[in-house]
Structures are given as structure tokens and as C-alpha cells.
Design a protein around this motif. Structure first.
Motif, PDB file in Angstrom:
ATOM      1  N   PRO A 178       0.811  -1.229   0.000  1.00 27.27           N
ATOM      2  CA  PRO A 178       0.000   0.000   0.000  1.00 27.27           C
ATOM      3  C   PRO A 178       0.842   1.276   0.000  1.00 27.27           C
ATOM      4  CG  PRO A 178      -0.881  -1.591   1.557  1.00 27.27           C
ATOM      5  CD  PRO A 178       0.426  -2.148   1.093  1.00 27.27           C
ATOM      6  N   LEU A 179       1.966   1.292   0.710  1.00 28.68           N
ATOM      7  CA  LEU A 179       2.790   2.496   0.743  1.00 28.68           C
ATOM      8  C   LEU A 179       3.519   2.717  -0.583  1.00 28.68           C
ATOM      9  CD1 LEU A 179       4.333   2.631   4.337  1.00 28.68           C
ATOM     10  CD2 LEU A 179       2.730   4.243   3.283  1.00 28.68           C
ATOM     11  N   VAL A 180       3.883   1.630  -1.250  1.00 38.08           N
ATOM     12  CA  VAL A 180       4.483   1.753  -2.578  1.00 38.08           C
ATOM     13  C   VAL A 180       3.468   2.361  -3.542  1.00 38.08           C
ATOM     14  CG1 VAL A 180       5.342   0.459  -4.573  1.00 38.08           C
ATOM     15  CG2 VAL A 180       6.172  -0.089  -2.273  1.00 38.08           C
ATOM     16  N   ASN A 181       2.251   1.852  -3.480  1.00 36.74           N
ATOM     17  CA  ASN A 181       1.173   2.410  -4.305  1.00 36.74           C
ATOM     18  C   ASN A 181       1.004   3.902  -4.061  1.00 36.74           C
ATOM     19  OD1 ASN A 181      -0.449   0.978  -6.206  1.00 36.74           O
ATOM     20  ND2 ASN A 181      -1.023  -0.449  -4.584  1.00 36.74           N
ATOM     21  N   LEU A 182       1.027   4.281  -2.791  1.00 40.39           N
ATOM     22  CA  LEU A 182       0.848   5.686  -2.437  1.00 40.39           C
ATOM     23  C   LEU A 182       2.034   6.530  -2.898  1.00 40.39           C
ATOM     24  CD1 LEU A 182      -0.888   7.814  -1.067  1.00 40.39           C
ATOM     25  CD2 LEU A 182       0.215   7.235   1.109  1.00 40.39           C
ATOM     26  N   ALA A 183       3.249   5.993  -2.737  1.00 44.23           N
ATOM     27  CA  ALA A 183       4.451   6.717  -3.184  1.00 44.23           C
ATOM     28  C   ALA A 183       4.383   6.984  -4.688  1.00 44.23           C
ATOM     29  CB  ALA A 183       5.706   5.921  -2.838  1.00 44.23           C
ATOM     30  N   LEU A 184       3.954   5.991  -5.457  1.00 38.87           N
ATOM     31  CA  LEU A 184       3.830   6.172  -6.906  1.00 38.87           C
ATOM     32  C   LEU A 184       2.715   7.160  -7.249  1.00 38.87           C
ATOM     33  CD1 LEU A 184       4.378   2.472  -8.037  1.00 38.87           C
ATOM     34  CD2 LEU A 184       5.915   4.399  -8.435  1.00 38.87           C
ATOM     35  N   GLU A 185       1.655   7.160  -6.432  1.00 41.85           N
ATOM     36  CA  GLU A 185       0.587   8.144  -6.644  1.00 41.85           C
ATOM     37  C   GLU A 185       1.107   9.560  -6.391  1.00 41.85           C
ATOM     38  OE1 GLU A 185      -3.801   9.354  -4.851  1.00 41.85           O
ATOM     39  OE2 GLU A 185      -3.009   7.339  -4.475  1.00 41.85           O
ATOM     40  N   ILE A 186       1.902   9.721  -5.321  1.00 47.16           N
ATOM     41  CA  ILE A 186       2.489  11.035  -5.007  1.00 47.16           C
ATOM     42  C   ILE A 186       3.368  11.505  -6.162  1.00 47.16           C
ATOM     43  CG2 ILE A 186       4.172  12.189  -3.494  1.00 47.16           C
ATOM     44  CD1 ILE A 186       2.997  10.439  -1.194  1.00 47.16           C
ATOM     45  N   LEU A 187       4.025  10.559  -6.821  1.00 42.85           N
ATOM     46  CA  LEU A 187       4.877  10.889  -7.977  1.00 42.85           C
ATOM     47  C   LEU A 187       4.068  11.000  -9.271  1.00 42.85           C
ATOM     48  CD1 LEU A 187       7.991   8.651  -7.213  1.00 42.85           C
ATOM     49  CD2 LEU A 187       7.823  11.147  -7.031  1.00 42.85           C
ATOM     50  N   GLN A 188       2.728  11.044  -9.153  1.00 38.06           N
ATOM     51  CA  GLN A 188       1.829  11.209 -10.303  1.00 38.06           C
ATOM     52  C   GLN A 188       1.824   9.992 -11.231  1.00 38.06           C
ATOM     53  OE1 GLN A 188      -0.096  14.129 -10.005  1.00 38.06           O
ATOM     54  NE2 GLN A 188       1.086  14.010  -8.107  1.00 38.06           N
ATOM     55  N   LYS A 189       1.957   8.792 -10.617  1.00 36.02           N
ATOM     56  CA  LYS A 189       1.897   7.520 -11.351  1.00 36.02           C
ATOM     57  C   LYS A 189       2.838   7.515 -12.561  1.00 36.02           C
ATOM     58  CE  LYS A 189      -2.751   6.313  -9.782  1.00 36.02           C
ATOM     59  NZ  LYS A 189      -2.254   5.375  -8.778  1.00 36.02           N
ATOM     60  N   PRO A 190       4.129   7.588 -12.332  1.00 34.08           N
ATOM     61  CA  PRO A 190       5.084   7.694 -13.438  1.00 34.08           C
ATOM     62  C   PRO A 190       5.223   6.387 -14.214  1.00 34.08           C
ATOM     63  CG  PRO A 190       6.254   7.359 -11.386  1.00 34.08           C
ATOM     64  CD  PRO A 190       4.803   7.528 -11.024  1.00 34.08           C
ATOM     65  N   SER A 191       5.608   6.504 -15.468  1.00 27.29           N
ATOM     66  CA  SER A 191       6.040   5.331 -16.230  1.00 27.29           C
ATOM     67  C   SER A 191       7.423   4.941 -15.718  1.00 27.29           C
ATOM     68  CB  SER A 191       6.126   5.667 -17.716  1.00 27.29           C
ATOM     69  OG  SER A 191       7.152   6.639 -17.931  1.00 27.29           O
ATOM     70  N   ALA A 192       7.928   3.803 -16.171  1.00 28.25           N
ATOM     71  CA  ALA A 192       9.268   3.382 -15.758  1.00 28.25           C
ATOM     72  C   ALA A 192      10.312   4.409 -16.185  1.00 28.25           C
ATOM     73  CB  ALA A 192       9.584   2.010 -16.346  1.00 28.25           C
ATOM     74  N   GLN A 193      10.150   4.975 -17.383  1.00 28.05           N
ATOM     75  CA  GLN A 193      11.112   5.974 -17.856  1.00 28.05           C
ATOM     76  C   GLN A 193      11.041   7.248 -17.024  1.00 28.05           C
ATOM     77  OE1 GLN A 193      11.414   6.722 -22.054  1.00 28.05           O
ATOM     78  NE2 GLN A 193      11.000   4.598 -22.615  1.00 28.05           N
ATOM     79  N   GLU A 194       9.833   7.647 -16.659  1.00 30.33           N
ATOM     80  CA  GLU A 194       9.695   8.840 -15.816  1.00 30.33           C
ATOM     81  C   GLU A 194      10.296   8.608 -14.438  1.00 30.33           C
ATOM     82  OE1 GLU A 194       5.591  10.633 -17.820  1.00 30.33           O
ATOM     83  OE2 GLU A 194       5.476   9.155 -16.203  1.00 30.33           O
ATOM     84  N   LEU A 195      10.105   7.384 -13.918  1.00 26.46           N
ATOM     85  CA  LEU A 195      10.695   7.069 -12.613  1.00 26.46           C
ATOM     86  C   LEU A 195      12.223   7.058 -12.683  1.00 26.46           C
ATOM     87  CD1 LEU A 195      10.225   6.369  -9.665  1.00 26.46           C
ATOM     88  CD2 LEU A 195      10.096   3.947 -10.316  1.00 26.46           C
ATOM     89  N   MET A 196      12.778   6.560 -13.773  1.00 28.47           N
ATOM     90  CA  MET A 196      14.231   6.621 -13.972  1.00 28.47           C
ATOM     91  C   MET A 196      14.730   8.059 -13.829  1.00 28.47           C
ATOM     92  SD  MET A 196      14.735   4.135 -17.319  1.00 28.47           S
ATOM     93  CE  MET A 196      16.455   4.588 -17.615  1.00 28.47           C
ATOM     94  N   GLN A 197      14.000   8.983 -14.433  1.00 30.37           N
ATOM     95  CA  GLN A 197      14.418  10.382 -14.409  1.00 30.37           C
ATOM     96  C   GLN A 197      14.308  10.981 -13.012  1.00 30.37           C
ATOM     97  OE1 GLN A 197      12.940  12.415 -18.293  1.00 30.37           O
ATOM     98  NE2 GLN A 197      11.787  10.504 -18.168  1.00 30.37           N
TER      99      GLN A 197
END
Length: 438
Positions: free
Chosen positions: A347-366
Motif C-alpha cells: 500500500p505504501l508503494v502504491n501511495l508513493a507512486l501516486e504522489i509521484l503522479q503515477k510515473p512510467s518506468a522511464q519517468e521514474l528513472m528520471q
């Protein structure tokens, strides 16, 4: 002496705890209470955590913090960071705020290729092996189609399969060197499944290849496994501004820029410094990777291999001044995912990704690369100006006071005291003892 235990994995969680505290702790009741205090009161959530790994007895918590004000390619981010080390989140936040008014961070994806290998031994004629490979390569792809079908529908899949002769390094050693695109998945399970299918087909077809002798047909598959060294899954992050904007005083700015460049140059040529320099980068990177449910061990291994790719371990960051512009940048391999694994379970991983605006893998790399660059900028900036300990020890102050058993009132008094005084460990202990004695 404690005796070995049989069937530990079959015990209930409570039975596992009773056994471990009875045999390996001095105060079984206290140890059991500590373990059970960290259980989640939500039974379903606790069961979910219990099933992440094997032989679970409790949960191990890390603080989850937020570093705000990261301007990345004109988008503003607040970055979740899971880490136990004092001053990391504060340093990242400070660097983000510093660059917010200077154009922010710019990032570029340089590649997304991931790698897997089938390692095998072959003692026959290489030319015949090469002919066999050209014959079997289409079959490797076709027989893995059931695995790759869904990935290919999304635009990913197998990019290339190559036969590599490694006999100069190890007698009779060859490999199928395979590259993949896995899109928003980190792709470990996908890649490993493909590789094992390749190995099965490769060995099966060799037994029927007419040009091989009976001995040559008996190819020995040693192992099939992805590689965490991904030098072509690469991202660049950078910041820049006129030198005179680095500090409030243009004269100080020139000296600061000069020292920053010297510090990076030292990390380029001195491995002892480079290791600590890069560790600081990984403070930022690992914290975001943990918060987003990715594999920080895999990233660490690949990043440090990349730092030594030219035969000497060196700095991951670079700095220069060109035409009066100070530039600071990093190029780093990051194989990350935003689907699969813990990303859909924790659940916290889900929330962390939501805070990051649900990035793609490439966006998360950046985002992750920026966190590393920001952390490094903050650390080197401190090193060449005030020194690293002043800021770090003030952030570490509460840890020391908690170790000493300070009350909330004592913490407040001593925190105020050390806003104006150097917070070494010895100074904190002395101030605490003086306060208590009063």
C-alpha cells in the motif's frame, strides 16, 4: 549450545517467535514483545506483509519522508524517500529548493535496454556452433512466443539474441547474450523465463543438428539469468546556471564553482574518495527506489559496475564551467519498474507512486536520477563550504538525545541550544549531562 531445527518454515509465526527468542535472546519475553509491537493491527495488511517473504516474524520499519520542490522538466514533484540516515531527506530538499529558482533539473532517457544471458560450455568447432546459432535463433524466438506475446502487444519483447565467444577468458565458455525491452515492468521474471526457454530450445535443437559430432551435440547449459549490469538502460540528469548565481556574492560564486569542480575532479581520479562520493549519490537513489518498491540491491550492483566500466572506479557525477555557465550532471544506469512486483501489492508503494503522479518506468528513472544528483550536489556543496558534519550532526541530534533517554522538554531545550552551537556527539552528551545535573 542451540540444536539445529527441522521444519522451521512449517511452524506458525508465533511458534517461530517462541523458538527464536528462547534460543537466541537473553530476555525472551522482552524480545517477543518488541517483535509483536511491530505487527500491524490490520490483520489483512499484516497477512499481506507476512507473505512478501519467507519465515516472517515481524515487520521492520523505515521512516518514509518527503523531499519537496523538485522541478524536473518543468513539472514540480514531491519525492518520497524511505531511509534511516539523518540529513539525507533534508539535503535533498535543500538542493531541490536551491535549483528551483535556477531552472530546475533537466533529464533525458538515453536508453532502456535490459540484458539477460544463457551461459553454456561447448568444446567443439566454433564455426559449426556459429552455423548452428544462425539456424536456431528464429526458433529461440518462436518457442518463447507464449512468454513474449503480451509484452510484444505493449511494444516490448526480445530485441536481440547474440552468440558470444568468451573462450579467451574461460575455456569452452560461450553465451547467448540477449537484450530486451520490458516497458514499465522491471522485467526480471519475464527475462528469466525467456532465457530458460531459450536454453531448453538451444539444447534440444543441438541434439538434432546434423553438422555436430555426438560430443558437440552435448552442449552443457550452466545457467540462464538476467544481468543487473545494464549500461544501455541509461538516464542523464543535469542542472546549470550562470556561475555568478551560485551564491549571493559573485566573488564567492567563482570560488565555490572552482571548489565544486575540484571536488568532482578528485572523485574522478581517487577511488577512495569516489566510493564515498558515489555512496552519497546512492543515499538519494536508494531511498526513492525503496519507497517505490524497486530492487535497490540490483541497482546498487549495476551502478557501481558502471562506475568502474573504464577499468577504474570513478565518480558518477561531472561538473564543468563553459562560457560562464556552471553545469553539474550525472549519467547512470537504472533498471526500474512501476508495474508488477511490490508496486501493486504494498500500500505504501502504491501511495508513493501516486504522489509521484503515477510515473512510467522511464519517468521514474528520471526522478530517481535527479534524487541522486541533488543528494550529491548537497553533499559536495557542504564539503567545500561548511564541512559535512555541521549539518549532519544537527540532523542527527535527536537520535543522540533518544539514545540518552532525553525527555521531550530536554529535547526542546537542547535543540534550541544547538541551533547556535556545534553539535558533536561529545558536546551533546556533555550538554545533556549538564542539563540533567541542574
Amino acid at each position: 549450545m542451540t540444536k539445529p531445527i527441522q521444519g522451521f518454515s512449517k511452524l506458525t509465526k508465533e511458534e517461530k517467535i517462541d523458538w527464536i527468542v528462547s534460543n537466541y535472546t537473553q530476555d525472551a519475553e522482552t524480545a517477543k514483545n518488541i517483535l509483536m509491537r511491530y505487527w500491524n493491527t490490520d490483520v489483512d495488511l499484516q497477512k499481506l506483509h507476512d507473505e512478501f517473504i519467507e519465515n516472517t516474524i515481524s515487520n521492520y520499519y523505515l521512516p518514509l519522508g518527503i523531499a519537496p520542490n523538485f522541478l524536473i522538466n518543468t513539472e514540480l514533484y514531491a519525492i518520497p524517500m524511505a531511509i534511516e540516515e539523518s540529513s539525507v531527506v533534508a539535503a535533498a530538499s535543500k538542493a531541490a529548493k536551491f535549483w528551483l529558482d535556477r531552472g530546475g533539473f533537466k533529464t533525458t532517457i538515453l536508453g532502456t535496454e535490459k540484458i539477460g544471458q544463457v551461459h553454456f560450455m561447448f568444446s567443439g568447432n566454433f564455426n559449426k556452433l556459429n552455423t548452428f546459432f544462425k539456424y536456431v535463433e528464429p526458433k529461440l524466438r518462436s518457442e518463447a512466443a507464449v512468454i513474449t506475446r503480451n509484452m510484444e502487444k505493449r511494444g516490448g519483447g526480445i530485441s536481440k539474441i547474440e552468440l558470444r565467444d568468451k573462450t579467451a577468458e574461460l575455456a569452452n565458455y560461450y553465451q547467448l547474450h540477449c537484450t530486451f525491452e520490458t516497458l514499465d515492468a522491471m522485467g526480471a521474471n519475464f527475462i528469466n523465463s525467456c532465457l530458460e526457454e531459450f536454453a531448453k530450445t538451444f539444447k534440444k535443437e543441438a541434439l538434432c543438428f546434423a553438422e555436430f559430432t555426438e560430443e558437440e551435440k552435448d552442449i552443457e547449459i550452466v545457467m540462464s539469468i538476467l544481468s543487473n549490469y545494464v549500461p544501455n538502460c541509461l538516464v542523464r540528469a543535469e542542472v546549470s546556471c550562470p556561475v555568478e548565481e551560485l551564491t549571493d556574492d559573485p566573488t564567492d560564486s567563482k570560488e565555490f564553482a572552482k571548489k565544486m569542480i575540484q571536488a568532482i575532479a578528485i572523485a574522478k581520479v581517487e577511488p577512495h574518495r569516489a566510493v564515498t562520493h558515489n555512496k552519497g549519490i546512492m543515499n538519494g537513489i536508494d531511498a526513492v527506489i525503496l519507497a517505490t518498491g524497486n530492487d535497490f540491491r540490483a541497482v546498487e550492483a549495476g551502478v557501481h559496475a558502471y562506475a568502474a566500466k573504464d577499468g577504474k572506479y570513478t565518480s558518477l557525477t561531472n561538473a564543468c564551467i563553459t562560457d560562464g555557465i556552471f553545469s553539474f550532471w550525472i549519467e547512470i544506469p537504472l533498471a526500474l519498474g512501476t508495474v508488477g512486483g511490490l508496486t501493486s501489492l504494498h500500500p505504501l508503494v502504491n501511495l508513493a507512486l501516486e504522489i509521484l503522479q503515477k510515473p512510467s518506468a522511464q519517468e521514474l528513472m528520471q526522478i530517481v536520477a535527479v534524487a541522486g544528483l541533488a543528494q550529491n550536489f548537497a553533499a559536495v556543496r557542504s564539503l567545500v563550504t561548511t564541512g559535512i558534519q555541521e549539518g549532519h550532526m544537527k540532523m542527527h541530534l535527536l537520535n543522540i538525545l533518544n539514545q540518552l533517554g532525553a525527555t521531550e522538554e530536554e529535547k526542546l531545550t537542547l535543540t534550541n541550544h544547538f541551533k547556535k552551537n556545534s553539535a558533536t556527539h561529545a558536546a551533546v552528551v556533555e550538554a545533556f549531562e549538564n542539563l540533567r545535573s541542574q
